[in-house]
Design a protein around this motif. Structure first.
Motif, PDB file in Angstrom:
ATOM      1  N   ALA A  64       3.731   4.083   8.851  1.00 32.85           N
ATOM      2  CA  ALA A  64       4.635   3.826   7.718  1.00 32.85           C
ATOM      3  C   ALA A  64       4.328   4.785   6.564  1.00 32.85           C
ATOM      4  N   ALA A  65       3.048   5.055   6.330  1.00 35.39           N
ATOM      5  CA  ALA A  65       2.676   5.991   5.257  1.00 35.39           C
ATOM      6  C   ALA A  65       3.172   7.388   5.599  1.00 35.39           C
ATOM      7  N   HIS A  66       2.996   7.770   6.863  1.00 36.66           N
ATOM      8  CA  HIS A  66       3.449   9.098   7.300  1.00 36.66           C
ATOM      9  C   HIS A  66       4.969   9.218   7.122  1.00 36.66           C
ATOM     10  N   ALA A  67       5.697   8.168   7.553  1.00 38.89           N
ATOM     11  CA  ALA A  67       7.164   8.194   7.434  1.00 38.89           C
ATOM     12  C   ALA A  67       7.594   8.294   5.970  1.00 38.89           C
ATOM     13  N   ALA A  68       6.792   7.709   5.074  1.00 37.00           N
ATOM     14  CA  ALA A  68       7.137   7.750   3.643  1.00 37.00           C
ATOM     15  C   ALA A  68       6.613   9.017   2.970  1.00 37.00           C
ATOM     16  N   ALA A  93       0.836  -1.206   0.000  1.00 41.91           N
ATOM     17  CA  ALA A  93       0.000   0.000   0.000  1.00 41.91           C
ATOM     18  C   ALA A  93       0.871   1.257   0.000  1.00 41.91           C
ATOM     19  N   VAL A  94       1.871   1.276   0.875  1.00 39.29           N
ATOM     20  CA  VAL A  94       2.722   2.468   0.981  1.00 39.29           C
ATOM     21  C   VAL A  94       3.515   2.688  -0.319  1.00 39.29           C
ATOM     22  N   HIS A  95       4.064   1.624  -0.886  1.00 40.13           N
ATOM     23  CA  HIS A  95       4.896   1.795  -2.091  1.00 40.13           C
ATOM     24  C   HIS A  95       4.049   2.136  -3.314  1.00 40.13           C
ATOM     25  N   LEU A  96       2.817   1.637  -3.386  1.00 44.61           N
ATOM     26  CA  LEU A  96       1.934   2.053  -4.495  1.00 44.61           C
ATOM     27  C   LEU A  96       1.635   3.549  -4.381  1.00 44.61           C
ATOM     28  N   ALA A  97       1.392   4.003  -3.140  1.00 48.73           N
ATOM     29  CA  ALA A  97       1.131   5.435  -2.939  1.00 48.73           C
ATOM     30  C   ALA A  97       2.362   6.257  -3.326  1.00 48.73           C
TER      31      ALA A  97
END
Ligand SMILES: NC(=O)c1ccc[n+]([C@@H]2O[C@H](COP(=O)([O-])OP(=O)(O)OC[C@H]3O[C@@H](n4cnc5c(N)ncnc54)[C@H](OP(=O)(O)O)[C@@H]3O)[C@@H](O)[C@H]2O)c1
Length: 288
Positions: free
Chosen positions: A45-49, A19-23
């Motif tokens: 994890a999304a926030h960190a990315a 999910a994070v890498h697709l975003a």
């Protein structure tokens, strides 16, 4: 036009990082999980990315939740380009020692859960004449393994279904299918698969005791899972690369270990393209 993805099983492991890498690739991502109280790891994890993912409650065992999730996404985003069937569960145990409810649970998540999600997204993808459905199987979807007969059976069933859909969905509806085949991954999965039920069975005396002993001795002799296994993020990066730049292959083994494990079974056609072409020509009269 921003592409839209739905990923199942994003509370941890491969689904979370997919999910994070697709975003990170600029896609609008609906990250689903069955229990939204587990969302913190994903949102951190999304926030960190530096990316945003939208949370959706989706238990793949409930058809009405699957359908509601897909219709909510269509209402919000107006399209759905990519489905990643990642949710999965393992249960390492001799089949004879499992209850019928446990056996059905493994099939319900790993096989019927994927059936439900694919059936829910196909109408919109067929109407759009575009889509990509990625399903996380395992090398255990190709090669049977001891004490893993129920999980491997479910993943074999998954692979048979996807392989069949892929023969006509891409030529007739432009919907691509990809099967992901990892070997070991460092995630919650192994702890869960080898949890209480496995420990109790492995420490019991009985006819299966030598099998469990041979199995656990072999794990110890193989060396550290930590060094042999991939991280969830490594597997996710391979999945996302296959979505961003899809190749012709049906199967992607995610590591050298996975490739070596599957090699004998797949030696004539490692990624499934040759057999798929033959089936399309022989059964549908297509050019390949
Ligand atoms: N780990 C390995 O060694 C390995 C190897 C080969 C293939 N795989 C496959 O890789 C995929 C991802 O596993 P992982 O390693 O990332 O393990 P994981 O960290 O345990 O993730 C599995 C995910 O599936 C979810 N899930 C389970 N039942 C569900 C249901 N009924 N509805 C929706 N979600 C559900 C879990 O949610 P909860 O947190 O709510 O349980 C979790 O988010 C699975 O398909 C697995 O079969 C794993």
């Amino acid at each position: 036009m921003q592409r839209v993805a739905l990923v199942t099983g994003c509370s941890s492991g491969v689904g979370l990082y997919t999910a994070v890498h697709l975003a990170k690739q600029g896609m609008r991502v609906f990250a689903s999980m069955r229990d939204l109280t587990k969302a913190a790891a994903l949102t951190n994890a999304a926030h960190a990315a530096g990316v945003n993912v939208e949370l959706v409650r989706l238990d793949v065992q409930h058809e009405e939740q699957v359908e509601a999730a897909v219709s909510d996404i269509l209402a919000l985003a107006g399209r759905l380009d990519v489905l990643v069937n990642n949710a999965g569960v393992g249960m390492l145990r001799a089949m004879e020692e499992m209850s019928e409810a446990e056996i059905k649970q493994v099939f319900d998540v790993n096989y019927f859960g994927v059936v439900r999600c694919i059936r829910a997204v196909l109408p919109t993808m067929r109407a759009a004449k575009s889509g990509h459905i990625v399903s996380v199987s395992s090398v255990g979807g190709l090669v049977g393994q001891p004490l893993n007969e129920v999980y491997c059976g479910a993943k074999f069933a998954l692979e048979g279904m996807i392989e069949s859909l892929a023969t006509y969905m891409e030529p007739f509806f432009n919907i691509k299918f990809t099967i992901i085949e990892p070997a070991g991954i460092k995630s919650e999965f192994v702890n869960n698969a080898m949890g209480g039920g496995f420990k109790a069975a492995a420490s019991a005396t009985g006819d299966y005791a030598p099998v469990y002993k041979a199995y656990t001795d072999a794990i110890a002799a193989r060396g550290s899972f930590e060094t042999l296994a991939q991280t969830s993020e490594q597997v996710a990066e391979i999945i996302v690369a296959g979505i961003v730049n899809p190749g012709p292959e049906l199967r992607i083994q995610t590591s050298a270990v996975a490739k070596a494990f599957a090699a004998e079974k797949l030696s004539g056609d490692p990624d499934g393209t040759s057999l798929q072409r033959k089936v399309r020509i022989g059964t549908l009269g297509l050019k390949g």
